[in-house]
Write a protein that holds these residues in place. Structure first.
Motif, PDB file in Angstrom:
ATOM      1  N   VAL A  11       2.263  10.188   1.667  1.00  0.00           N
ATOM      2  CA  VAL A  11       1.705   8.975   2.269  1.00  0.00           C
ATOM      3  C   VAL A  11       2.002   7.756   1.399  1.00  0.00           C
ATOM      4  O   VAL A  11       2.454   6.717   1.886  1.00  0.00           O
ATOM      5  CB  VAL A  11       0.180   9.134   2.469  1.00  0.00           C
ATOM      6  CG1 VAL A  11      -0.455   7.804   2.883  1.00  0.00           C
ATOM      7  CG2 VAL A  11      -0.103  10.200   3.519  1.00  0.00           C
ATOM      8  N   ALA A  12       1.760   7.886   0.074  1.00  0.00           N
ATOM      9  CA  ALA A  12       1.981   6.769  -0.841  1.00  0.00           C
ATOM     10  C   ALA A  12       3.458   6.383  -0.891  1.00  0.00           C
ATOM     11  O   ALA A  12       3.803   5.196  -0.940  1.00  0.00           O
ATOM     12  CB  ALA A  12       1.485   7.130  -2.238  1.00  0.00           C
ATOM     13  N   GLY A  13       4.340   7.380  -0.844  1.00  0.00           N
ATOM     14  CA  GLY A  13       5.775   7.101  -0.865  1.00  0.00           C
ATOM     15  C   GLY A  13       6.239   6.364   0.376  1.00  0.00           C
ATOM     16  O   GLY A  13       6.997   5.388   0.297  1.00  0.00           O
ATOM     17  N   ALA A  14       5.774   6.818   1.550  1.00  0.00           N
ATOM     18  CA  ALA A  14       6.143   6.157   2.809  1.00  0.00           C
ATOM     19  C   ALA A  14       5.617   4.726   2.832  1.00  0.00           C
ATOM     20  O   ALA A  14       6.307   3.793   3.273  1.00  0.00           O
ATOM     21  CB  ALA A  14       5.585   6.947   3.994  1.00  0.00           C
ATOM     22  N   HIS A  15       4.391   4.557   2.329  1.00  0.00           N
ATOM     23  CA  HIS A  15       3.793   3.219   2.317  1.00  0.00           C
ATOM     24  C   HIS A  15       4.533   2.304   1.352  1.00  0.00           C
ATOM     25  O   HIS A  15       4.744   1.110   1.644  1.00  0.00           O
ATOM     26  CB  HIS A  15       2.315   3.326   1.931  1.00  0.00           C
ATOM     27  CG  HIS A  15       1.560   2.051   2.118  1.00  0.00           C
ATOM     28  ND1 HIS A  15       0.863   1.444   1.105  1.00  0.00           N
ATOM     29  CD2 HIS A  15       1.397   1.268   3.211  1.00  0.00           C
ATOM     30  CE1 HIS A  15       0.296   0.344   1.561  1.00  0.00           C
ATOM     31  NE2 HIS A  15       0.609   0.206   2.832  1.00  0.00           N
ATOM     32  N   LEU A  16       4.943   2.828   0.194  1.00  0.00           N
ATOM     33  CA  LEU A  16       5.687   2.028  -0.777  1.00  0.00           C
ATOM     34  C   LEU A  16       7.011   1.555  -0.199  1.00  0.00           C
ATOM     35  O   LEU A  16       7.398   0.386  -0.371  1.00  0.00           O
ATOM     36  CB  LEU A  16       5.933   2.847  -2.042  1.00  0.00           C
ATOM     37  CG  LEU A  16       6.780   2.157  -3.133  1.00  0.00           C
ATOM     38  CD1 LEU A  16       6.086   0.892  -3.629  1.00  0.00           C
ATOM     39  CD2 LEU A  16       7.039   3.112  -4.289  1.00  0.00           C
ATOM     40  N   LEU A  17       7.703   2.430   0.518  1.00  0.00           N
ATOM     41  CA  LEU A  17       8.974   2.041   1.139  1.00  0.00           C
ATOM     42  C   LEU A  17       8.757   0.925   2.158  1.00  0.00           C
ATOM     43  O   LEU A  17       9.576   0.009   2.275  1.00  0.00           O
ATOM     44  CB  LEU A  17       9.624   3.258   1.815  1.00  0.00           C
ATOM     45  CG  LEU A  17      10.186   4.323   0.870  1.00  0.00           C
ATOM     46  CD1 LEU A  17      10.686   5.518   1.667  1.00  0.00           C
ATOM     47  CD2 LEU A  17      11.302   3.744   0.009  1.00  0.00           C
ATOM     48  N   ALA A  18       7.634   1.007   2.900  1.00  0.00           N
ATOM     49  CA  ALA A  18       7.316  -0.051   3.862  1.00  0.00           C
ATOM     50  C   ALA A  18       7.036  -1.374   3.148  1.00  0.00           C
ATOM     51  O   ALA A  18       7.446  -2.443   3.615  1.00  0.00           O
ATOM     52  CB  ALA A  18       6.110   0.356   4.706  1.00  0.00           C
ATOM     53  N   LEU A  19       6.368  -1.321   1.992  1.00  0.00           N
ATOM     54  CA  LEU A  19       6.067  -2.532   1.236  1.00  0.00           C
ATOM     55  C   LEU A  19       7.329  -3.178   0.676  1.00  0.00           C
ATOM     56  O   LEU A  19       7.411  -4.412   0.555  1.00  0.00           O
ATOM     57  CB  LEU A  19       5.113  -2.207   0.082  1.00  0.00           C
ATOM     58  CG  LEU A  19       3.657  -1.903   0.429  1.00  0.00           C
ATOM     59  CD1 LEU A  19       2.888  -1.526  -0.833  1.00  0.00           C
ATOM     60  CD2 LEU A  19       2.998  -3.085   1.119  1.00  0.00           C
ATOM     61  N   LEU A  20       8.309  -2.350   0.326  1.00  0.00           N
ATOM     62  CA  LEU A  20       9.539  -2.873  -0.269  1.00  0.00           C
ATOM     63  C   LEU A  20      10.419  -3.586   0.743  1.00  0.00           C
ATOM     64  O   LEU A  20      11.340  -4.311   0.363  1.00  0.00           O
ATOM     65  CB  LEU A  20      10.334  -1.729  -0.916  1.00  0.00           C
ATOM     66  CG  LEU A  20       9.716  -1.107  -2.169  1.00  0.00           C
ATOM     67  CD1 LEU A  20      10.539   0.081  -2.631  1.00  0.00           C
ATOM     68  CD2 LEU A  20       9.579  -2.141  -3.274  1.00  0.00           C
TER      69      LEU A  20
END
Length: 216
Positions: A11-20
């Protein structure tokens, strides 16, 4: 609560990619940080985080308002478009070059409640208007539900994502709002205002066109 570290990492990885992935929120943060410094830009960042929090809460509740073709979602987007049209027009009309002295005073003067609310509303409107935010959270939490993630764990994920959005946006504001960077861009403040205004008008127009195609 059944919190899985592997699931949390996903979840954190997918969210980080969205933030980038840069979007209108990033542009607003950059503009505010360059013109007013990162501390005052915190209100914009908090508005963006709160809009994300709304989508997270709706996704947690499985509310159909997040559906792209839902009436409630369309009304929220239309209201956001009206606000961004107003804000973009204001920036285009009142864009002016700021001297170093004026710029510094704007960055260090004590914030008023109305100014804080205006910056908060700008960030909130930008993020609540973006359909990608709604669809991302709806898809992510639908996936978690399909994998039988406990509701308590989903709340933890949602809280983490809210904090991550706010923290990331503040980090961006601090990087762009560094005095050395700001000093270089001060003389171009009028251009920054005009470009930001034009971008906001373009975003609002594109969303209204999308809504028109869906409902007419």
């Amino acid at each position: 609560m059944g919190l899985s570290l592997q699931q949390f990492a996903m979840v954190a990885g997918a969210h980080l990619l969205a933030l980038l992935s840069p979007g209108p929120d990033f542009f607003l943060i950059a503009r505010s940080a360059l013109l007013r410094g990162w501390r005052k830009t915190g209100a914009v960042c908090f508005g963006i985080a709160c809009a994300n929090g709304v989508f997270i809460a709706l996704a947690l509740g499985g509310v159909a308002a997040l559906h792209r073709h839902g009436t409630a979602f369309a009304l929220v987007q239309a209201a956001g478009c009206v606000y961004l049209f107003y804000l973009g027009g204001l920036m285009l009309r009142h864009a002016r070059a700021a001297s170093i002295g004026t710029h510094g005073q704007d960055r260090t003067s004590a914030p008023t409640a109305s100014a804080w609310l205006a910056r908060f509303a700008t960030g909130f409107a930008s993020a609540i208007l973006n359909p990608k935010n709604a669809l991302f959270y709806a898809s992510l939490f639908a996936l978690l539900a399909a994998r039988d993630a406990p509701f308590g764990a989903q709340i933890v994920y949602g809280a983490w994502m809210f904090v991550a959005v706010f923290g990331w946006d503040l980090l961006v504001a601090m990087s762009i709002g560094h005095p050395a960077v700001v000093a270089r861009f001060t003389r171009h403040s009028a251009s920054i205002e005009r470009v930001t205004g034009a971008v906001l008008l373009a975003i609002a127009a594109s969303v209204l066109a999308m809504l028109a195609r869906q409902w007419l």
